[in-house]
Design an enzyme around this catalytic site. Sequence first.
Site, PDB file in Angstrom:
ATOM      1  NE  ARG A   1      -4.335  -1.258   0.210  1.00 48.50           N
ATOM      2  CZ  ARG A   1      -4.481  -2.342  -0.540  1.00 48.50           C
ATOM      3  NH1 ARG A   1      -3.546  -2.681  -1.415  1.00 48.50           N
ATOM      4  NH2 ARG A   1      -5.583  -3.084  -0.466  1.00 48.50           N
TER       5      ARG A   1
ATOM      6  CG  ASP B   1       1.413  -2.552  -8.337  1.00 52.30           C
ATOM      7  OD1 ASP B   1       1.351  -2.198  -9.527  1.00 52.30           O
ATOM      8  OD2 ASP B   1       0.499  -3.192  -7.767  1.00 52.30           O
TER       9      ASP B   1
ATOM     10  CD  GLU C   1      -2.885   3.344  -5.098  1.00 56.64           C
ATOM     11  OE1 GLU C   1      -1.691   3.031  -4.981  1.00 56.64           O
ATOM     12  OE2 GLU C   1      -3.801   2.512  -5.217  1.00 56.64           O
TER      13      GLU C   1
ATOM     14  CG  HIS D   1      -3.082  -0.830  -6.712  1.00 58.53           C
ATOM     15  ND1 HIS D   1      -3.283  -0.102  -5.571  1.00 58.53           N
ATOM     16  CD2 HIS D   1      -3.231  -2.127  -6.332  1.00 58.53           C
ATOM     17  CE1 HIS D   1      -3.558  -0.911  -4.566  1.00 58.53           C
ATOM     18  NE2 HIS D   1      -3.524  -2.158  -5.001  1.00 58.53           N
TER      19      HIS D   1
HETATM   20  P1  NAD Z   1      -1.480 -10.906   5.495  1.00 63.13           P
HETATM   21  O1  NAD Z   1      -2.438 -10.391   6.479  1.00 63.13           O
HETATM   22  O2  NAD Z   1      -1.472 -12.364   5.161  1.00 63.13           O
HETATM   23  O3  NAD Z   1       0.014 -10.528   5.960  1.00 63.13           O
HETATM   24  C1  NAD Z   1       0.355  -9.309   6.541  1.00 63.13           C
HETATM   25  C2  NAD Z   1       1.453  -9.567   7.554  1.00 63.13           C
HETATM   26  O4  NAD Z   1       1.851  -8.305   8.074  1.00 63.13           O
HETATM   27  C3  NAD Z   1       1.001 -10.441   8.740  1.00 63.13           C
HETATM   28  O5  NAD Z   1       1.886 -11.519   8.911  1.00 63.13           O
HETATM   29  C4  NAD Z   1       1.038  -9.469   9.924  1.00 63.13           C
HETATM   30  O6  NAD Z   1       1.409 -10.103  11.122  1.00 63.13           O
HETATM   31  C5  NAD Z   1       2.073  -8.458   9.474  1.00 63.13           C
HETATM   32  N1  NAD Z   1       1.934  -7.178  10.140  1.00 63.13           N
HETATM   33  C6  NAD Z   1       0.819  -6.436  10.331  1.00 63.13           C
HETATM   34  N2  NAD Z   1       1.104  -5.304  11.004  1.00 63.13           N
HETATM   35  C7  NAD Z   1       2.424  -5.339  11.258  1.00 63.13           C
HETATM   36  C8  NAD Z   1       3.317  -4.452  11.927  1.00 63.13           C
HETATM   37  N3  NAD Z   1       2.890  -3.294  12.475  1.00 63.13           N
HETATM   38  N4  NAD Z   1       4.625  -4.797  11.999  1.00 63.13           N
HETATM   39  C9  NAD Z   1       5.060  -5.950  11.468  1.00 63.13           C
HETATM   40  N5  NAD Z   1       4.256  -6.838  10.829  1.00 63.13           N
HETATM   41  C10 NAD Z   1       2.966  -6.525  10.723  1.00 63.13           C
HETATM   42  O7  NAD Z   1      -1.684 -10.023   4.187  1.00 63.13           O
HETATM   43  P2  NAD Z   1      -1.242 -10.400   2.702  1.00 63.13           P
HETATM   44  O8  NAD Z   1      -2.318 -11.194   2.041  1.00 63.13           O
HETATM   45  O9  NAD Z   1       0.149 -10.932   2.715  1.00 63.13           O
HETATM   46  O10 NAD Z   1      -1.285  -8.964   2.010  1.00 63.13           O
HETATM   47  C11 NAD Z   1      -0.381  -7.945   2.414  1.00 63.13           C
HETATM   48  C12 NAD Z   1      -0.807  -6.633   1.821  1.00 63.13           C
HETATM   49  O11 NAD Z   1      -0.607  -6.658   0.410  1.00 63.13           O
HETATM   50  C13 NAD Z   1      -2.315  -6.307   1.933  1.00 63.13           C
HETATM   51  O12 NAD Z   1      -2.628  -5.768   3.184  1.00 63.13           O
HETATM   52  C14 NAD Z   1      -2.522  -5.329   0.838  1.00 63.13           C
HETATM   53  O13 NAD Z   1      -2.328  -4.024   1.357  1.00 63.13           O
HETATM   54  C15 NAD Z   1      -1.414  -5.650  -0.166  1.00 63.13           C
HETATM   55  N6  NAD Z   1      -1.949  -6.107  -1.458  1.00 63.13           N
HETATM   56  C16 NAD Z   1      -1.617  -5.413  -2.579  1.00 63.13           C
HETATM   57  C17 NAD Z   1      -2.101  -5.824  -3.812  1.00 63.13           C
HETATM   58  C18 NAD Z   1      -1.744  -5.110  -5.101  1.00 63.13           C
HETATM   59  O14 NAD Z   1      -2.424  -5.323  -6.139  1.00 63.13           O
HETATM   60  N7  NAD Z   1      -0.718  -4.266  -5.148  1.00 63.13           N
HETATM   61  C19 NAD Z   1      -2.941  -6.936  -3.891  1.00 63.13           C
HETATM   62  C20 NAD Z   1      -3.232  -7.628  -2.717  1.00 63.13           C
HETATM   63  C21 NAD Z   1      -2.740  -7.212  -1.501  1.00 63.13           C
END
Ligand code: NAD
Length: 366
Positions: free
Chosen positions: A261, A285, A290, A322
Site C-alpha cells: 500500500r 505498484d 494514488e 496498482h
Molecule cells: P497478510 O495479512 O497475510 O500478511 C500481513 C502480515 O503483516 C502479517 O503476517 C502481519 O502479522 C504483518 N503485520 C501487520 N502489522 C504489522 C506491523 N505493524 N509490523 C510488522 N508486521 C505486521 O496479508 P497479505 O495477504 O500478505 O497482504 C499484504 C498486503 O498486500 C495487503 O494488506 C494489501 O495491502 C497488499 N496487497 C496489494 C495488492 C496489489 O495489487 N498491489 C494486492 C493484494 C494485496
Amino acid sequence: QAPRGTRRETQDPTLDTHPLDAMSFSVTLFSHQKYDNNFLVPALKEHCGEAHVKSIPVGLTNDTVELAGNSQAVCLFVNDVADKEVLTKLSAQGCKLILLRNAGFNNVDLEAAGELNISVRRVPAYSPYAVAEMAVALLLAVVRKIPKAYNRVREHNFSISGLEGFDIRGKKIGILGTGNIGKITAEILKGFGPSRLMGHDAFPSEECKAMGMEYVSLEELCRESDIISIHVPLFPSTYHIIGVETLKLMKPNVIIINTSRGGLVDAEALVDALKQNRIGGLAMDVYEHESSFFFHDCSDQVFGDDILSRLLSFHNVIITAHQAFLTKEALEQISLTTVQNIKDFKEGKESRNEVKSIKKVDAPAK
Ligand code: NAD
C-alpha cells in the site's frame, strides 16, 4: 431477449426500487474497470439477476454515493472511499453490505459500518502468487534495467552501456511482513540463493523460519538488507513505516519494492533520499496519493502531482499503477469469493471474510 411474462420483463431495470422477490439482491459496483467484465460482472449477474447489477466507472466518494441508488450492496475496490459520511448516506439509501473485491480494508471506516449495521466482507486472499510474482518481476526489472533496455531497443538503439545490474544471488534480502504474500515472495526469492533471508513481522511464521528466514527487528532489516520487499498491510501502526528515519538506516544501494500500500512509504522522504543518491533502485505498484490517478488515463491532462512526477523522473525508479493483483486466476477467485460473500450474507451466515472494527467485535463469553 426474454419472452413476455418472464421474471426479467417484470423487474425494474433501473434498480432504483427494491427488488421484487425476496431472493434477489441488488449490487452497485463502483470503480468498474473493463477487466471486471471478464469474471466479476458476469458472476454477479448470474447470481443476482441481470437487472440487479449496476456497474459504475467512477469511484465511491461523498459526491458519487447517490449513484448507488438503493442497492442492498455496494462492491468496492481499493481507492473507493467508505468513510463515516459516505457510509451514513449508503445506510440511509438501504445499503446493508459492503463487498470489498480486495483484501485490504483501510478505505472503510469499520467502526461506522458497525454502528450502521452494515456488514463488510472482503476477499482476503485471491492469489497471493499474483502479488508476490509481481514483486519479483519489479525487482528484476529495476535491477536489470529492463524498461530502459526495452525502450532503447524499440528505437533501434542497441547500446548496452549503462545497463549494468547485479546478481541477486548472494545478496541480503529483507521481507517486511511475512503473511500470505510476503511468505510466497520469500519462497520465490530464496530460489535466487540470497546470502541472508531476513523477515520482520509482528507474528513470525513457522513456515518462514523453516525455509531459513531469520526474524530481525525493523531497524536491523533496514540496516542489513540489499533488497527490501514490503508486504505489511496499511494500518495506523504501519503508516510511513518506511520514512525519513528508516530510510536513513538503509544501505546507499538498497533496492526497495512496494507492492502493498502506498501509505506504508513516505513518498516525499523517498524523493529526498533518491536525490541524495541514497537508494539504488525503487519499484512501486502503489503510491500514497494514488487514488486520484491510478486506474485512469490521465495522459491528456496537465499532471498535478509533483511528488509522483518527481519520482517518475528518476532513472532508477519504476512505477506501475496498482496492477499486482491483475491475473486471470486472481480475478476468477475475486468473483467466486464475492458471490460467496453475498450468499453468506443473505443466509445470515458468519464468515471469516467479514471484517469488523475491533471495538465492535463481541467480547468473548466469560
Ligand atoms: P497478510 O495479512 O497475510 O500478511 C500481513 C502480515 O503483516 C502479517 O503476517 C502481519 O502479522 C504483518 N503485520 C501487520 N502489522 C504489522 C506491523 N505493524 N509490523 C510488522 N508486521 C505486521 O496479508 P497479505 O495477504 O500478505 O497482504 C499484504 C498486503 O498486500 C495487503 O494488506 C494489501 O495491502 C497488499 N496487497 C496489494 C495488492 C496489489 O495489487 N498491489 C494486492 C493484494 C494485496
